[in-house]
Design a protein around this motif. Sequence first.
Motif, PDB file in Angstrom:
ATOM      1  N   LYS A   1       0.827  -1.204   0.000  1.00 31.60           N
ATOM      2  CA  LYS A   1       0.000   0.000   0.000  1.00 31.60           C
ATOM      3  C   LYS A   1       0.868   1.264   0.000  1.00 31.60           C
ATOM      4  N   GLN A   2       1.909   1.269   0.801  1.00 31.18           N
ATOM      5  CA  GLN A   2       2.780   2.437   0.881  1.00 31.18           C
ATOM      6  C   GLN A   2       3.455   2.696  -0.466  1.00 31.18           C
ATOM      7  N   TRP A   3       3.904   1.612  -1.132  1.00 26.06           N
ATOM      8  CA  TRP A   3       4.513   1.756  -2.456  1.00 26.06           C
ATOM      9  C   TRP A   3       3.517   2.383  -3.424  1.00 26.06           C
ATOM     10  N   TYR A   4       2.275   1.916  -3.388  1.00 20.73           N
ATOM     11  CA  TYR A   4       1.234   2.435  -4.274  1.00 20.73           C
ATOM     12  C   TYR A   4       0.996   3.925  -4.021  1.00 20.73           C
ATOM     13  N   GLN A   5       0.879   4.306  -2.769  1.00 21.76           N
ATOM     14  CA  GLN A   5       0.643   5.708  -2.445  1.00 21.76           C
ATOM     15  C   GLN A   5       1.788   6.590  -2.918  1.00 21.76           C
ATOM     16  N   ARG A   6       3.015   6.097  -2.779  1.00 17.86           N
ATOM     17  CA  ARG A   6       4.171   6.845  -3.268  1.00 17.86           C
ATOM     18  C   ARG A   6       4.111   6.973  -4.787  1.00 17.86           C
ATOM     19  N   ARG A   7       3.752   5.906  -5.489  1.00 14.48           N
ATOM     20  CA  ARG A   7       3.628   5.929  -6.953  1.00 14.48           C
ATOM     21  C   ARG A   7       2.535   6.899  -7.400  1.00 14.48           C
ATOM     22  N   VAL A   8       1.414   6.918  -6.698  1.00 15.92           N
ATOM     23  CA  VAL A   8       0.333   7.848  -7.051  1.00 15.92           C
ATOM     24  C   VAL A   8       0.821   9.283  -6.920  1.00 15.92           C
ATOM     25  N   ALA A  12       1.165  11.942  -9.968  1.00 13.66           N
ATOM     26  CA  ALA A  12       0.569  13.284  -9.904  1.00 13.66           C
ATOM     27  C   ALA A  12       1.633  14.352 -10.177  1.00 13.66           C
ATOM     28  N   THR A  13       2.840  14.145  -9.676  1.00  8.86           N
ATOM     29  CA  THR A  13       3.935  15.085  -9.929  1.00  8.86           C
ATOM     30  C   THR A  13       4.285  15.117 -11.410  1.00  8.86           C
ATOM     31  N   HIS A  37       6.081   6.167 -17.936  1.00 13.03           N
ATOM     32  CA  HIS A  37       7.212   6.931 -17.404  1.00 13.03           C
ATOM     33  C   HIS A  37       7.529   6.507 -15.971  1.00 13.03           C
ATOM     34  N   GLN A  38       6.505   6.359 -15.179  1.00 14.05           N
ATOM     35  CA  GLN A  38       6.708   6.006 -13.777  1.00 14.05           C
ATOM     36  C   GLN A  38       6.985   4.524 -13.578  1.00 14.05           C
ATOM     37  N   MET A  39       6.550   3.685 -14.503  1.00 16.44           N
ATOM     38  CA  MET A  39       6.686   2.241 -14.318  1.00 16.44           C
ATOM     39  C   MET A  39       7.931   1.670 -14.998  1.00 16.44           C
ATOM     40  N   MET A  40       8.686   2.495 -15.737  1.00 15.48           N
ATOM     41  CA  MET A  40       9.850   2.004 -16.485  1.00 15.48           C
ATOM     42  C   MET A  40      10.827   1.235 -15.608  1.00 15.48           C
ATOM     43  N   ALA A  41      11.109   1.753 -14.460  1.00 10.74           N
ATOM     44  CA  ALA A  41      12.119   1.146 -13.594  1.00 10.74           C
ATOM     45  C   ALA A  41      11.537   0.128 -12.624  1.00 10.74           C
ATOM     46  N   CYS A  42      10.284  -0.182 -12.778  1.00 18.06           N
ATOM     47  CA  CYS A  42       9.633  -1.098 -11.838  1.00 18.06           C
ATOM     48  C   CYS A  42       9.901  -2.554 -12.193  1.00 18.06           C
ATOM     49  N   SER A  43      10.007  -3.355 -11.176  1.00 17.63           N
ATOM     50  CA  SER A  43      10.136  -4.801 -11.377  1.00 17.63           C
ATOM     51  C   SER A  43       8.773  -5.367 -11.757  1.00 17.63           C
TER      52      SER A  43
END
Length: 109
Positions: A1-8, A12-13, A37-43
């Motif tokens: 959940k914390q990861w998701y909130q940080r991603r949101v 937004a940024t 853009h935000q998910m490029m570096a995600c596993s």
Amino acid sequence: KQWYQRRVRELATVCEHLNIDRSTRLDFRLFTAVIAHQMMACSDAQIMDAFRMFDKDGRGTIDAKELKHITTVLGVQTDEEQIDDMVREVDVDGDGDIDFQEFVMMIRK
């Protein structure tokens, strides 16, 4: 959940940096560009976590209502037609929902 909130917050940024505000019409290409853009570096595990967070009802798909929620959280106003267009563009199997494989294809384009 914390990861998701940080991603949101990060999404937004990105929207702010791209000058996307509540009056901007969000089309599929812009939406996927922001997400990708935000998910490029995600596993793969993080992508699955994001998918599960977007899949509010736990059915294993993201429907139009859940996609609308995502855009609202990002602070971008979308109408029903825009949401339906976004779903249709990525919905390879034509069932009206975005499954995990379709979600991955959308962000990895």
